[in-house]
Write a protein that holds these residues in place. Sequence first.
Motif, PDB file in Angstrom:
ATOM      1  N   GLY A   1       0.783  -1.225   0.000  1.00  9.43           N
ATOM      2  CA  GLY A   1       0.000   0.000   0.000  1.00  9.43           C
ATOM      3  C   GLY A   1       0.816   1.276   0.000  1.00  9.43           C
ATOM      4  N   VAL A   2       1.948   1.293   0.704  1.00  4.72           N
ATOM      5  CA  VAL A   2       2.738   2.530   0.746  1.00  4.72           C
ATOM      6  C   VAL A   2       3.256   2.907  -0.640  1.00  4.72           C
TER       7      VAL A   2
ATOM      8  N   HIS B   1       9.281   5.711  -0.327  1.00  8.29           N
ATOM      9  CA  HIS B   1       7.921   5.891  -0.851  1.00  8.29           C
ATOM     10  C   HIS B   1       7.090   6.757   0.097  1.00  8.29           C
ATOM     11  N   ALA B   2       7.250   6.549   1.403  1.00  8.48           N
ATOM     12  CA  ALA B   2       6.481   7.314   2.378  1.00  8.48           C
ATOM     13  C   ALA B   2       6.747   8.804   2.257  1.00  8.48           C
ATOM     14  N   ARG B   3       7.971   9.159   1.891  1.00  7.15           N
ATOM     15  CA  ARG B   3       8.301  10.584   1.753  1.00  7.15           C
ATOM     16  C   ARG B   3       7.584  11.235   0.577  1.00  7.15           C
TER      17      ARG B   3
ATOM     18  N   PRO C   1      -3.768  12.434   3.783  1.00  4.69           N
ATOM     19  CA  PRO C   1      -3.943  12.073   5.194  1.00  4.69           C
ATOM     20  C   PRO C   1      -3.761  10.573   5.415  1.00  4.69           C
ATOM     21  N   ILE C   2      -3.083  10.231   6.502  1.00  6.08           N
ATOM     22  CA  ILE C   2      -2.902   8.815   6.845  1.00  6.08           C
ATOM     23  C   ILE C   2      -3.156   8.602   8.330  1.00  6.08           C
TER      24      ILE C   2
ATOM     25  N   PHE D   1       6.523   9.721   6.514  1.00  7.16           N
ATOM     26  CA  PHE D   1       5.396  10.211   5.724  1.00  7.16           C
ATOM     27  C   PHE D   1       5.410  11.733   5.666  1.00  7.16           C
ATOM     28  N   ALA D   2       5.204  12.265   4.459  1.00 10.08           N
ATOM     29  CA  ALA D   2       5.237  13.714   4.271  1.00 10.08           C
ATOM     30  C   ALA D   2       3.871  14.355   4.465  1.00 10.08           C
ATOM     31  N   SER D   3       2.894  13.587   4.857  1.00 11.00           N
ATOM     32  CA  SER D   3       1.530  14.085   5.038  1.00 11.00           C
ATOM     33  C   SER D   3       1.469  15.158   6.118  1.00 11.00           C
ATOM     34  N   LYS D   4       0.736  16.236   5.838  1.00  8.09           N
ATOM     35  CA  LYS D   4       0.521  17.252   6.855  1.00  8.09           C
ATOM     36  C   LYS D   4      -0.430  16.745   7.934  1.00  8.09           C
TER      37      LYS D   4
END
Length: 255
Positions: free
Chosen positions: A157-158, A183-185, A190-191, A214-217
């Motif tokens: 999934g990532v 990949h997460a970067r 949203p996660i 993860f780069a998610s805000k």
Amino acid sequence: MHSLQFTSESSSNGMVGRDFIVGGVPGVLWSPASGAADRAPLVLLGHGGGAHKKHPAMTGRAQRLVTGCGYRVAVIDAPGHGDRPRSAQDERDIAELRQAQAAGEPQGPIVVGYNARLAELAVPEWQATLDALQELPEIGAEGPVGYVGIGLGTAIGVPLVAAEPRITAAVFGPHWPDALAAHARQITVPIEFDIQWDDEHIPREAGLALFDAFASKEKTLHANAGKHLELPRFEVDSAVRFLVRHLGLTVTSPA
């Protein structure tokens, strides 16, 4: 583009399950027994290692999302899982993993490489499946898409969410960061991310490192006491609330 071919249909507990094949990959699409022609958000579920598309964990999550939220839910068998044959490399990887388990040796180095190889195959399969599902009038190309995956479902999934802009919210679970951090970067949607604080296989530092990548805000970490396979059932409820918050509950009839 691969077309979607439905092969069988069954219904139970308020859900209709339609088995399908896309490009030789078997899957199942779960829909509400009522309102079959209405459009609703689509959620892709990634099953865990050694499981399959109709594993109880998958059907249980689908039940919550379909009957509780009116969503449509799709699951495909990962390479070498479910109705898909194992390759010679699969057999070697699994044998090596079983030997490590029997000897009480770390499983991480084996699982990371094995899952990364499966992810390379599975990401384009998921994208082809999503292409085909969005051709269905009851899904369409404009509706929101979410993803939920734990274990192998996270390993696949990532990189899938990183590569696929149609997925706008995702829930992941414990995994080593080695093959996933890059990949997460690339992920900014949203996660929600679950780890087990007492995981005997994945050190908490490894889980925290993946979450940090993860780069998610908007990203939320859920850390629960317990071992690798002791993820609390209430995290399913949390995942449902998360998806409803980001995918909505709007159901409309297709044009």
